[in-house]
Design a protein around this motif. Structure first.
Motif, short mmCIF file in Angstrom:
data_model
loop_
_atom_site.label_atom_id
_atom_site.label_comp_id
_atom_site.label_asym_id
_atom_site.label_seq_id
_atom_site.Cartn_x
_atom_site.Cartn_y
_atom_site.Cartn_z
N VAL A 181 -7.69 -4.20 -4.48
CA VAL A 181 -6.59 -3.44 -4.09
C VAL A 181 -6.98 -2.13 -4.18
CG1 VAL A 181 -4.14 -2.51 -4.87
CG2 VAL A 181 -4.91 -5.17 -4.94
N LEU A 182 -7.04 -1.24 -3.13
CA LEU A 182 -7.64 0.05 -2.84
C LEU A 182 -6.44 1.16 -3.11
CD1 LEU A 182 -10.27 1.86 -2.21
CD2 LEU A 182 -9.29 1.49 0.14
N ILE A 183 -6.81 2.01 -4.02
CA ILE A 183 -6.12 3.39 -4.08
C ILE A 183 -6.94 4.34 -3.22
CG2 ILE A 183 -5.02 5.25 -5.69
CD1 ILE A 183 -5.38 3.20 -7.92
N LEU A 184 -6.01 4.82 -2.21
CA LEU A 184 -6.68 5.57 -1.02
C LEU A 184 -6.05 6.96 -0.97
CD1 LEU A 184 -8.61 5.38 1.54
CD2 LEU A 184 -6.83 4.22 2.77
N GLY A 185 -6.64 7.91 -0.48
CA GLY A 185 -5.98 9.38 -0.22
C GLY A 185 -6.25 10.41 -0.82
N VAL A 237 -2.82 1.32 -1.98
CA VAL A 237 -1.93 2.06 -2.48
C VAL A 237 -2.25 3.63 -2.15
CG1 VAL A 237 -0.76 3.00 -4.69
CG2 VAL A 237 -1.26 0.49 -4.44
N LEU A 238 -1.42 4.25 -1.52
CA LEU A 238 -1.67 5.84 -0.75
C LEU A 238 -1.14 6.65 -1.78
CD1 LEU A 238 -0.83 4.96 2.94
CD2 LEU A 238 -2.69 4.52 1.69
N ILE A 239 -2.05 7.57 -1.80
CA ILE A 239 -1.77 8.75 -2.72
C ILE A 239 -2.08 10.13 -1.94
CG2 ILE A 239 -2.33 7.47 -4.95
CD1 ILE A 239 -5.15 8.90 -4.82
N GLY A 240 -1.62 11.07 -2.53
CA GLY A 240 -1.79 12.57 -2.08
C GLY A 240 -1.07 12.95 -0.63
N GLU A 241 -1.41 14.08 -0.18
CA GLU A 241 -1.02 14.80 0.90
C GLU A 241 -1.22 13.80 2.23
OE1 GLU A 241 -4.05 18.20 2.17
OE2 GLU A 241 -2.41 18.78 0.71
N SER A 242 -2.49 12.90 2.30
CA SER A 242 -2.94 12.24 3.48
C SER A 242 -2.05 10.86 3.57
CB SER A 242 -4.30 12.02 3.42
OG SER A 242 -4.37 11.16 2.33
N GLN A 243 -0.85 10.56 2.85
CA GLN A 243 -0.34 9.30 3.00
C GLN A 243 0.36 8.90 4.29
OE1 GLN A 243 2.91 10.04 -0.18
NE2 GLN A 243 1.84 8.54 -1.32
N ALA A 244 0.78 9.88 5.09
CA ALA A 244 1.25 9.57 6.42
C ALA A 244 0.07 9.47 7.36
CB ALA A 244 2.03 10.85 6.79
N GLU A 254 1.58 0.49 0.29
CA GLU A 254 2.78 1.17 -0.29
C GLU A 254 2.22 2.71 -0.73
OE1 GLU A 254 4.33 -0.60 -3.85
OE2 GLU A 254 2.57 -2.19 -3.68
N MET A 255 3.21 3.44 -0.84
CA MET A 255 3.01 4.84 -1.36
C MET A 255 3.18 4.82 -2.77
SD MET A 255 2.55 6.23 1.88
CE MET A 255 3.55 6.38 3.48
N ALA A 256 2.54 5.97 -3.37
CA ALA A 256 2.40 6.21 -4.98
C ALA A 256 2.77 7.78 -4.98
CB ALA A 256 1.25 5.66 -5.61
N ASP A 257 3.58 7.97 -6.17
CA ASP A 257 3.55 9.32 -6.31
C ASP A 257 2.73 10.05 -7.26
OD1 ASP A 257 6.22 9.11 -5.20
OD2 ASP A 257 7.20 8.29 -6.93
N ASP A 258 2.19 9.44 -8.21
CA ASP A 258 0.99 10.13 -8.96
C ASP A 258 0.01 8.81 -9.58
OD1 ASP A 258 2.35 8.43 -11.31
OD2 ASP A 258 3.96 9.89 -11.38
N PRO A 259 -0.66 8.90 -10.44
CA PRO A 259 -1.80 8.17 -10.78
C PRO A 259 -1.16 6.95 -11.51
CG PRO A 259 -2.73 10.34 -11.25
CD PRO A 259 -1.46 10.54 -10.89
N THR A 260 -0.16 7.15 -12.49
CA THR A 260 0.36 6.09 -13.11
C THR A 260 1.20 5.07 -12.29
OG1 THR A 260 0.51 7.34 -15.14
CG2 THR A 260 2.23 5.56 -14.93
N ALA A 306 0.60 4.94 -8.88
CA ALA A 306 -0.57 4.19 -8.21
C ALA A 306 -1.25 2.89 -9.06
CB ALA A 306 -1.52 5.05 -7.84
N LEU A 307 -1.33 3.18 -10.10
CA LEU A 307 -2.03 2.19 -11.03
C LEU A 307 -0.84 0.64 -11.08
CD1 LEU A 307 -4.19 3.51 -13.80
CD2 LEU A 307 -4.86 2.08 -11.93
N ARG A 308 0.19 1.21 -11.38
CA ARG A 308 1.41 0.10 -11.56
C ARG A 308 1.48 -0.77 -10.38
NH1 ARG A 308 5.02 3.21 -13.52
NH2 ARG A 308 4.67 2.99 -15.70
N ARG A 309 1.61 0.23 -8.97
CA ARG A 309 1.70 -0.69 -7.94
C ARG A 309 0.46 -1.52 -7.59
NH1 ARG A 309 5.88 1.40 -4.56
NH2 ARG A 309 6.86 3.16 -5.57
#
Length: 433
Positions: free
Chosen positions: A313-317, A340-347, A361-367, A369-372
């Motif tokens: 499961v990759l946290i990307l962005g 799990v997409l993070i940061g300003e490059s989500q779209a 799916e989109m995440a708001d912050d590191p916590t 992102a990890l939970r998702r």
């Protein structure tokens, strides 16, 4: 100096004691501690923009992040004022026994650390500097008669003139920093300046992919054809083994006697494990968590995915760099359970992943992102932070981003915290979701 930050401060600390008249032109507002720093060294400055005062000089030294297209640099060129990067300035001041300079899209830090470890284990006393941590200019007083091992970036190389490594190492080349250089050709041209001033007696340690595109004057070594000493590289991922081969080739090119008496592999093993580069953080319910925050482009993220067995499961962005990401799609399809997409490059990444039917799916912050990521993972999977982007949208640098990831893991992994054993699935969403 155009821009202050770490490089500008290092230039001040190196040149002010030499009696050089210095002026700093900074586009942003300086912090109080930065103004106090400049005052302490007797340096004048302007902030909040660049005026003509910034080019009333005999020499302009831009910080690495200043775009080459910046108007202030264009005015300096128009006036015929030399523009040197910090490594050019350091090169002209330092007097090393040998200079080994390493560049490439990925693997620079590990390779520089390995060269330093090899030389140290063999009895030399190298000075290791550059992008690996300490600016080269900060070490010019230490290098006389010693090996100097520098990590150098394309940002630094685009403003060199006389810079001439005894051994130049160019590890690889893939799309990166197009947001800064504009085109892939300009990025390649900046990297190629590493070789421009070398002579017949120097050495160029190159990947085959690079050797096919350049014609150095120096003696060329294809590091993929270099045999490692017995016991070195056994069981390593391919990208680490290649970094080790490049480092060994570079050390032997600078000091040929090494080839007949290599140090034991245990002496260099710690250098293979750099912070925030495939760094295992922990495990919860059979799911591993790995910090590869240093993976700031598609090429690095692909290497990280290839090095991890099983599903990911990759946290990307983050802040994307303008191109090269299409090459990620095949390995994402093969290895990734979801993103799990993070940061300003989500779209941006949503638009890349949705047509390929890669769940995200989109995440708001590191916590978050990890939970998702944890809820999308299964036992035996790896949750991998390898963002393929710079960190500058949310963090100061990749290390701060990795530290935030690790702190979030520590908090969520505590009993009764946010990582629950129940699974979940990510959505295959449209870019608008």
């Amino acid at each position: 100096m155009i821009g202050l930050a770490r490089t500008g401060k290092a230039v001040v600390e190196a040149l002010a004691p030499r009696g050089v008249s210095l002026f700093v032109s900074e586009a942003r507002s300086l912090a109080p501690d930065e103004r106090a720093f400049l005052s302490r060294y007797g340096v004048e400055w302007e902030e909040g923009g660049h005026t003509g005062r910034g080019v009333e000089a005999d020499l302009v030294v831009p910080s690495p992040g200043v775009p080459s297209q910046a108007a202030v640099l264009g005015e300096a060129r128009r006036r015929g004022i030399p523009i040197w990067s910090e490594i050019e300035l350091a090169f002209r001041l330092g007097r090393p026994e040998a200079l080994i300079a390493v560049t490439g899209t990925n693997g620079k830090t590990t390779t520089v650390a390995l060269v330093g470890a090899i030389l140290r284990a063999a009895g030399w006393d190298p000075v290791v500097a550059g992008n690996i941590g300490c600016p080269a200019i900060s070490t010019v007083g230490e290098v006389e008669g010693r090996p100097w091992v520098l990590e150098v970036s394309s940002y630094q190389l685009e403003w060199v003139e006389a810079f001439r490594p005894t051994v130049a190492v160019w590890l690889n080349f893939a799309p990166d920093h197009l947001d800064h250089h504009g085109t892939l050709a300009a990025y390649f041209a900046a990297k190629a300046k590493l070789l421009a001033r070398q002579a017949d007696e120097d050495a160029a340690v190159l990947a085959q992919e690079v050797l096919a595109q350049v014609s150095p004057r120096a003696r060329c070594v294809d590091y993929d054809r270099v045999a490692l000493p017995a016991g070195w590289g056994d069981g390593m991922p391919d990208h680490l083994r290649r970094d080790l081969a490049a480092a060994w080739a570079a050390a032997c090119a600078a000091y040929p006697g090494l080839a007949s008496s290599p140090p034991p592999s245990r002496a260099i093993a710690p250098a293979l494990h750099q912070p925030h580069r495939l760094q295992r953080v922990g495990e919860v319910q059979g799911i591993a968590f790995v910090d590869d925050s240093k993976g700031t482009n598609a090429h690095a993220t692909a290497a990280a995915l290839a090095a991890i067995p099983g599903r990911v499961v990759l946290i990307l962005g983050g802040r994307h760099k303008g191109g090269g990401y299409d090459a990620l799609v095949p390995i994402l399809r093969d290895k990734v359970r979801s993103c799990v997409l993070i940061g300003e490059s989500q779209a941006y990444f949503a638009a890349l992943l949705a047509p390929a039917a890669i769940p995200y799916e989109m995440a708001d912050d590191p916590t978050d992102a990890l939970r998702r990521a944890y809820r999308a993972a299964r036992p035996g999977d790896t949750v991998l932070l390898s963002p393929a982007c710079s960190s500058f949208d949310q963090f100061t640098n990749y290390a701060q981003r990795g530290d935030a990831f690790q702190r979030a893991f520590s908090a969520l992994a505590r009993p009764a915290a946010g990582l629950s054993p129940e699974g979940g699935t990510a959505n295959t969403s449209s870019p608008e979701r």
